[in-house]
Write a protein that holds these residues in place. Structure first.
Motif, PDB file in Angstrom:
ATOM      1  N   LEU A   1     -49.219   0.548  46.005  1.00 35.34           N
ATOM      2  CA  LEU A   1     -49.998   1.446  45.148  1.00 35.34           C
ATOM      3  C   LEU A   1     -49.457   1.455  43.727  1.00 35.34           C
ATOM      4  O   LEU A   1     -50.218   1.505  42.761  1.00 35.34           O
ATOM      5  N   LEU A   2     -48.123   1.433  43.650  1.00 39.41           N
ATOM      6  CA  LEU A   2     -47.509   1.407  42.314  1.00 39.41           C
ATOM      7  C   LEU A   2     -47.930   0.142  41.586  1.00 39.41           C
ATOM      8  O   LEU A   2     -48.227   0.159  40.392  1.00 39.41           O
ATOM      9  N   THR A   3     -47.943  -0.973  42.328  1.00 45.90           N
ATOM     10  CA  THR A   3     -48.302  -2.245  41.712  1.00 45.90           C
ATOM     11  C   THR A   3     -49.768  -2.230  41.278  1.00 45.90           C
ATOM     12  O   THR A   3     -50.112  -2.693  40.193  1.00 45.90           O
ATOM     13  N   ILE A   4     -50.630  -1.684  42.133  1.00 51.10           N
ATOM     14  CA  ILE A   4     -52.061  -1.675  41.815  1.00 51.10           C
ATOM     15  C   ILE A   4     -52.325  -0.949  40.495  1.00 51.10           C
ATOM     16  O   ILE A   4     -53.069  -1.431  39.649  1.00 51.10           O
ATOM     17  N   VAL A   5     -51.714   0.217  40.316  1.00 51.13           N
ATOM     18  CA  VAL A   5     -52.007   0.966  39.084  1.00 51.13           C
ATOM     19  C   VAL A   5     -51.043   0.613  37.955  1.00 51.13           C
ATOM     20  O   VAL A   5     -51.058   1.224  36.893  1.00 51.13           O
ATOM     21  N   GLY A   6     -50.169  -0.382  38.205  1.00 49.57           N
ATOM     22  CA  GLY A   6     -49.262  -0.820  37.139  1.00 49.57           C
ATOM     23  C   GLY A   6     -48.183   0.184  36.819  1.00 49.57           C
ATOM     24  O   GLY A   6     -47.781   0.327  35.664  1.00 49.57           O
ATOM     25  N   ALA A   7     -47.705   0.914  37.844  1.00 51.47           N
ATOM     26  CA  ALA A   7     -46.703   1.953  37.582  1.00 51.47           C
ATOM     27  C   ALA A   7     -45.322   1.575  38.109  1.00 51.47           C
ATOM     28  O   ALA A   7     -44.431   2.415  38.203  1.00 51.47           O
ATOM     29  N   ASP A   8     -45.106   0.280  38.447  1.00 51.70           N
ATOM     30  CA  ASP A   8     -43.810  -0.162  38.975  1.00 51.70           C
ATOM     31  C   ASP A   8     -42.656   0.185  38.056  1.00 51.70           C
ATOM     32  O   ASP A   8     -41.674   0.793  38.457  1.00 51.70           O
ATOM     33  N   GLU A   9     -42.813  -0.208  36.797  1.00 47.07           N
ATOM     34  CA  GLU A   9     -41.718  -0.010  35.843  1.00 47.07           C
ATOM     35  C   GLU A   9     -41.479   1.463  35.582  1.00 47.07           C
ATOM     36  O   GLU A   9     -40.342   1.923  35.546  1.00 47.07           O
ATOM     37  N   GLY A  10     -42.580   2.184  35.405  1.00 45.77           N
ATOM     38  CA  GLY A  10     -42.471   3.616  35.171  1.00 45.77           C
ATOM     39  C   GLY A  10     -41.725   4.298  36.310  1.00 45.77           C
ATOM     40  O   GLY A  10     -40.926   5.204  36.092  1.00 45.77           O
ATOM     41  N   PHE A  11     -41.974   3.830  37.514  1.00 52.76           N
ATOM     42  CA  PHE A  11     -41.336   4.424  38.679  1.00 52.76           C
ATOM     43  C   PHE A  11     -39.824   4.244  38.607  1.00 52.76           C
ATOM     44  O   PHE A  11     -39.063   5.182  38.852  1.00 52.76           O
ATOM     45  N   GLU A  12     -39.379   3.030  38.249  1.00 56.73           N
ATOM     46  CA  GLU A  12     -37.944   2.757  38.153  1.00 56.73           C
ATOM     47  C   GLU A  12     -37.286   3.653  37.100  1.00 56.73           C
ATOM     48  O   GLU A  12     -36.159   4.109  37.269  1.00 56.73           O
ATOM     49  N   ASP A  13     -38.038   3.913  36.016  1.00 59.37           N
ATOM     50  CA  ASP A  13     -37.473   4.743  34.954  1.00 59.37           C
ATOM     51  C   ASP A  13     -37.257   6.172  35.437  1.00 59.37           C
ATOM     52  O   ASP A  13     -36.258   6.809  35.104  1.00 59.37           O
ATOM     53  N   ILE A  14     -38.218   6.664  36.215  1.00 60.36           N
ATOM     54  CA  ILE A  14     -38.135   8.065  36.625  1.00 60.36           C
ATOM     55  C   ILE A  14     -37.207   8.229  37.828  1.00 60.36           C
ATOM     56  O   ILE A  14     -36.480   9.213  37.937  1.00 60.36           O
ATOM     57  N   TYR A  15     -37.251   7.254  38.738  1.00 54.08           N
ATOM     58  CA  TYR A  15     -36.393   7.312  39.935  1.00 54.08           C
ATOM     59  C   TYR A  15     -35.461   6.115  39.928  1.00 54.08           C
ATOM     60  O   TYR A  15     -35.760   5.075  40.530  1.00 54.08           O
ATOM     61  N   PRO A  16     -34.324   6.231  39.248  1.00 54.42           N
ATOM     62  CA  PRO A  16     -33.432   5.074  39.093  1.00 54.42           C
ATOM     63  C   PRO A  16     -32.949   4.519  40.433  1.00 54.42           C
ATOM     64  O   PRO A  16     -32.630   3.342  40.524  1.00 54.42           O
ATOM     65  N   ASP A  17     -32.914   5.355  41.493  1.00 54.13           N
ATOM     66  CA  ASP A  17     -32.470   4.807  42.784  1.00 54.13           C
ATOM     67  C   ASP A  17     -33.515   3.879  43.400  1.00 54.13           C
ATOM     68  O   ASP A  17     -33.239   3.165  44.369  1.00 54.13           O
ATOM     69  N   GLY A  18     -34.738   3.906  42.829  1.00 49.89           N
ATOM     70  CA  GLY A  18     -35.762   2.954  43.254  1.00 49.89           C
ATOM     71  C   GLY A  18     -36.328   3.187  44.640  1.00 49.89           C
ATOM     72  O   GLY A  18     -37.129   2.386  45.126  1.00 49.89           O
ATOM     73  N   ARG A  19     -35.937   4.266  45.308  1.00 48.97           N
ATOM     74  CA  ARG A  19     -36.420   4.504  46.669  1.00 48.97           C
ATOM     75  C   ARG A  19     -37.876   4.987  46.612  1.00 48.97           C
ATOM     76  O   ARG A  19     -38.175   5.974  45.946  1.00 48.97           O
ATOM     77  N   VAL A  20     -38.739   4.259  47.316  1.00 43.65           N
ATOM     78  CA  VAL A  20     -40.158   4.602  47.292  1.00 43.65           C
ATOM     79  C   VAL A  20     -40.487   5.505  48.475  1.00 43.65           C
ATOM     80  O   VAL A  20     -40.303   5.112  49.620  1.00 43.65           O
ATOM     81  N   THR A  21     -40.934   6.719  48.177  1.00 44.75           N
ATOM     82  CA  THR A  21     -41.314   7.628  49.259  1.00 44.75           C
ATOM     83  C   THR A  21     -42.751   8.109  49.032  1.00 44.75           C
ATOM     84  O   THR A  21     -43.270   8.027  47.917  1.00 44.75           O
ATOM     85  N   VAL A  22     -43.340   8.624  50.105  1.00 45.37           N
ATOM     86  CA  VAL A  22     -44.706   9.150  50.023  1.00 45.37           C
ATOM     87  C   VAL A  22     -44.821  10.180  48.900  1.00 45.37           C
ATOM     88  O   VAL A  22     -45.699  10.096  48.036  1.00 45.37           O
ATOM     89  N   GLN A  23     -43.925  11.167  48.961  1.00 37.34           N
ATOM     90  CA  GLN A  23     -44.025  12.265  48.002  1.00 37.34           C
ATOM     91  C   GLN A  23     -43.933  11.778  46.561  1.00 37.34           C
ATOM     92  O   GLN A  23     -44.671  12.232  45.704  1.00 37.34           O
ATOM     93  N   ARG A  24     -43.005  10.870  46.358  1.00 37.98           N
ATOM     94  CA  ARG A  24     -42.803  10.389  44.982  1.00 37.98           C
ATOM     95  C   ARG A  24     -44.044   9.664  44.459  1.00 37.98           C
ATOM     96  O   ARG A  24     -44.474   9.882  43.330  1.00 37.98           O
ATOM     97  N   VAL A  25     -44.607   8.805  45.293  1.00 36.10           N
ATOM     98  CA  VAL A  25     -45.767   8.032  44.833  1.00 36.10           C
ATOM     99  C   VAL A  25     -46.957   8.962  44.602  1.00 36.10           C
ATOM    100  O   VAL A  25     -47.637   8.882  43.579  1.00 36.10           O
ATOM    101  N   ILE A  26     -47.157   9.874  45.544  1.00 36.73           N
ATOM    102  CA  ILE A  26     -48.269  10.813  45.383  1.00 36.73           C
ATOM    103  C   ILE A  26     -48.105  11.610  44.090  1.00 36.73           C
ATOM    104  O   ILE A  26     -49.039  11.742  43.297  1.00 36.73           O
ATOM    105  N   HIS A  27     -46.899  12.094  43.872  1.00 36.35           N
ATOM    106  CA  HIS A  27     -46.669  12.905  42.678  1.00 36.35           C
ATOM    107  C   HIS A  27     -46.891  12.091  41.398  1.00 36.35           C
ATOM    108  O   HIS A  27     -47.571  12.524  40.473  1.00 36.35           O
ATOM    109  N   LEU A  28     -46.311  10.884  41.389  1.00 36.37           N
ATOM    110  CA  LEU A  28     -46.403  10.062  40.183  1.00 36.37           C
ATOM    111  C   LEU A  28     -47.857   9.708  39.851  1.00 36.37           C
ATOM    112  O   LEU A  28     -48.269   9.790  38.697  1.00 36.37           O
ATOM    113  N   LEU A  29     -48.627   9.359  40.871  1.00 33.74           N
ATOM    114  CA  LEU A  29     -49.990   8.898  40.608  1.00 33.74           C
ATOM    115  C   LEU A  29     -50.989  10.046  40.455  1.00 33.74           C
ATOM    116  O   LEU A  29     -52.068   9.874  39.911  1.00 33.74           O
ATOM    117  N   THR A  30     -50.591  11.212  40.941  1.00 31.52           N
ATOM    118  CA  THR A  30     -51.541  12.324  40.893  1.00 31.52           C
ATOM    119  C   THR A  30     -51.331  13.208  39.673  1.00 31.52           C
ATOM    120  O   THR A  30     -52.275  13.558  38.980  1.00 31.52           O
TER     121      THR A  30
END
Lengths: 490, 320
Positions: free
Chosen positions: B49-78
């Motif tokens: 999902l991160l890749t689809i909306v082009g938010a991969d890099e943004g995700f790394e910036d906000i969550y430096p540990d890089g762990r992808v979880t349901v809550q994090r993705v939902i929050h970031l994209l919503t």
């Protein structure tokens, strides 16, 4: 200048400032019978009854709310709050006879003030002849030196005006202010009529009320008339400061009604002394700009350099005769409140006529005698800053505190040219339907003039009502409301 | 019409479409995750999902540990304000652009969008609990559909409508291409096989995130085959989210608006059209779907740049 008023009726004006009882009543005669032209309306009111009027008043408010007829307040705590336009359902009626005098008086005034502006920005004959003191003009904040010797299309400076009229204790119509810059209110005049017709259709039946809704059409014709490339293919735009301006509703209303583009400064660009609109099909030359942006923001190359509301190069394009600006820059000096006192002289000087509409006696703070008198009698005066409008920068003497009076005295002494004073006039009253009661409130009247190939005054105008009991301040920014205004055909 | 207004109309519908599409991929993933698939980790399920909306890099910036979880993705994209493409921000921008073009859209459109924004803003100002996410996404679909219906039924078919259509279809084409690219890349299908049960669900999710599951099933009776999915999603002119449908729509909208003489848009439009002319799904897959879609996305980007140059930035060279 003032002396003549003090020896005549004006002296009495000063003495009558105690209570609202003395104000002229538009609706009632002195024996509390309705005036003749209000009798049919009075019958309608009685026939409609309490219940029906209350629901009609609610319908009116709801309609205005849903249609988004709003204005924006600039108060400190509530910056940029959109307010619904307060509306009283009972119309104000002006007889054909009264209107004839108003119309003739306004046309005379606008003709004279236009000649005055042409003179001020060219030869200044009137100053050389000693009719208006030169220092009054040269110290005026709104004298626009940048436009000296420019000839606007057809020599018209004041295309659009909204002159404020009041009625004094005798019921005479007086001019209170000439609004010659970018006056607002005409959209509310039309909205009020639309609402009134929907809410109280039966009230119209015993009257022959003249129409006002053709105003945008008259305006468009006047604007096209000014086009340097001829009216046939004239491209007209309304220039607005944007959505946060208090009168944005009106700007979009007029653009929509005229079917022209509503542009912001960033939508226009000047090239080679011509003005262009940035469109999806490229640049399109503009012939007429009805600008609702103040002079000082109009062109950063000529006026305030930090303005982002204007268009760089607009004044040069105007000077080159490639675009018409409506109103022309520099009209502010003619509605300066200190120059206002000289308008009767201005009318006599240019037209050789007697002024039809009298002015309110005005004390010049630059005159030592006048100033001393005003400072001794502040609680009986209205003191106004010459360059402000909308009820801002004003002291209402009778309602003021000693601290406010001291503050104004200090300001007057520091900058006398910036202030004038007028005796408090008990402006006329009218019945209003407020919270289920018929109550009397003070009001004024702003008809609108359009100067194109000739001067037109739309038979109607904006009646503003001071909704607070006893208040003489009608500005919407100060809690004022409005009424539909009927000018009768006969 | 004014360039500024044209740009506002384009972005009004583009942001709305983006909010709607983002809500849909999230919604499908939220439903999909209710049942677990063997060997599919949380990370594997949500990173796409991160890749689809082009938010991969943004995700790394906000969550430096890089762990992808349901809550994090939902929050970031919503609703995460750090993500400029999140649903909350997209809706705000859609509404702001509508306000600027207020007198060029119908009253009904404005009022619907304004109320939609006010309601969405109320619920998204606080952090959305995951169990309420599905409800919000359904609300977004419903309101966007209402707005689109009103656009269809109340808006004059002039240039204004043309720019509104451009914004919507441009975003839709972009999203379809991305969804297909990312999903296909992950599934790495064996063309010889009819899909396994896992494939069935995965490809099914892809079709659902394009609102095309039912339509696909009616069109193809042979189960869910990757080659058919590619054909359907790219080349079926009747499927309203297919690439060819979007390109046809863009072309029609531009015909109504009118090309700028010597502008860049006409060339960019032709390049897009060329990419989809006379081609079969099998051929695309043989040549490499990823490369093909990459190319297409680039042409879509060029198309956006051309619109900007020709219509939104006034071309000052016209003045004489």
């Amino acid at each position: 200048m003032l002396k003549q008023f003090q020896s005549g009726g004006g002296g009495q004006l000063l003495d009558r400032s105690e209570g609202p009882v003395m104000a002229f009543h538009e609706f009632y005669r002195d024996d509390f019978r309705p005036r003749e032209h209000y009798l049919p309306m009075w019958e309608h009111i009685q026939r409609a009854g309490q219940q029906s009027l209350a629901s009609k008043a609610r319908d009116a408010q709801l309609a205005l709310h849903n249609e988004g007829v709003t204005f924006t307040l600039y108060a400190d705590e509530e910056a940029g709050v959109e307010r619904v336009w307060p509306f009283d359902i009972l119309p104000r009626i002006i007889t054909a006879h009264e209107w004839a005098q108003i119309e003739a008086g306004l046309k005379q005034r606008i003709r004279a003030l236009n000649l005055f502006l042409k003179d001020i920005y060219h030869g200044q004959r009137i100053l050389k002849d000693g009719v208006v003191p030169p220092e009054l003009i040269y110290r005026g904040k709104d004298l626009c030196r940048e436009i000296m010797d420019i000839d606007p299309p057809h020599d018209i400076y004041i295309h659009i005006s909204g002159v404020d009229l009041i009625r004094d204790e005798e019921g005479r119509y007086l001019v209170l202010e000439d609004n010659l810059r970018t006056p607002s209110g005409v959209s509310y005049m039309i909205e009020n009529r639309i609402i009134e017709r929907r809410i109280l259709p039966e009230f119209f039946s015993s009257y022959r009320v003249r129409r006002v809704e053709h105003y945008p059409d008259l305006l468009l014709q006047a604007l096209r008339y000014l086009s340097p490339r001829g009216p046939a293919d004239a491209v007209v735009v309304v220039l607005t400061p944007g959505v946060f301006n208090s009168a944005y509703f009106e700007h979009s209303f007029l653009a929509r009604e005229m079917g022209v583009e509503l542009a912001e400064g960033r939508d226009l660009v000047c090239r080679n002394d011509k003005v262009y609109l940035k469109t999806t099909l490229g640049l399109r030359q503009v012939d007429v700009v009805y600008r609702r942006v103040d002079d000082e923001y109009l062109d950063p190359l000529v006026f305030r350099a930090d303005s982002v509301l204007g268009v760089a190069g607009l004044i040069n394009a105007w000077r080159a005769g490639n675009v018409a600006l409506v109103n022309a820059p520099g009209t502010g000096i003619a509605d300066d409140k200190a120059v206002y006192a000289y308008v009767p002289e201005i009318i006599r000087y240019y037209l050789g006529e007697t002024p039809i509409l009298p002015s309110v006696p005005t004390y010049q703070m630059t005159d030592h005698q006048d100033r001393a008198y005003v400072l001794d009698n502040m609680e009986r005066m209205v003191i106004k800053s010459v360059a402000e409008s909308g009820g801002y920068g004003m002291l209402m003497g009778p309602a003021s505190t000693p601290a406010q009076r001291a503050d104004f005295a200090q300001r007057i002494n520091a900058d006398p040219r910036n202030y004038i004073a007028q005796p408090v006039i008990q402006i006329s009253r009218h019945i209003c339907y407020l919270d289920g009661e018929l109550e009397s409130r003070h009001l004024d009247f702003r008809p609108f003039c359009i100067h194109g190939s000739e001067i037109d005054v739309v038979p109607g105008g904006l009646t503003r009502v001071a909704m607070t009991k006893g208040s003489l301040v009608v500005n919407s920014s100060q809690g004022g409301g409005s009424k539909d205004t009927w000018v009768l055909a006969d | 019409m004014l360039s500024r207004i044209a740009e506002s109309l384009y972005w009004m519908t583009r942001h709305l479409e983006r909010a709607d599409n983002t809500a849909r991929v999230l919604d499908i993933n939220v439903v999909h995750m209710l049942e677990s698939d063997e060997g599919v980790t949380e990370e594997a399920q949500w990173r796409p999902l991160l890749t689809i909306v082009g938010a991969d890099e943004g995700f790394e910036d906000i969550y430096p540990d890089g762990r992808v979880t349901v809550q994090r993705v939902i929050h970031l994209l919503t609703q995460d304000p750090n993500n400029p493409g999140c649903i909350h921000t997209s809706l705000r921008l859609a509404r702001e652009n509508a306000r600027a073009a207020r007198d060029r859209i119908s009253n009904a459109m404005w009022e619907t969008l304004n109320e939609f924004w006010l309601a969405a803003d109320r619920s998204l100002r606080v952090k959305l609990p995951p169990w309420q996410a599905a409800e919000l996404y359904a609300f977004v679909h419903r309101e966007v559909a209402t707005f689109q219906g009103l656009t269809q039924s109340t808006m004059m078919r002039g240039q204004e409508h043309g720019f509104a259509v451009l914004g919507s279809l441009h975003e839709r084409a972009d999203m379809t291409a991305r969804i297909l690219d990312v999903r296909y890349h992950l599934l790495l299908p064996d063309l010889s096989l009819v899909g396994s049960p896992l494939d069935y669900y995965q490809w099914g999710a892809l079709l659902k995130s394009l609102s095309g599951f039912d339509a696909y099933r009616r069109r193809y009776q042979n189960g869910i085959r990757p080659i058919d999915v590619v054909e359907f999603v790219m080349l079926n002119p009747d499927f309203p989210r297919s690439l060819i449908y979007c390109v046809n729509g863009l072309e029609r909208a531009l015909a109504r608006i009118g090309y700028r003489p010597n502008g860049e848009t006409e060339g960019a439009m032709q390049a897009l059209r060329e990419q989809l002319r006379d081609i079969q799904a099998g051929e695309i897959i043989e040549r490499g779907l990823h490369e093909y879609l990459d190319d297409l996305l680039e042409r879509l980007a060029d198309f956006g740049a051309a619109l900007q140059t020709d219509y939104f930035d006034a071309y000052l060279g016209d003045a004489s």
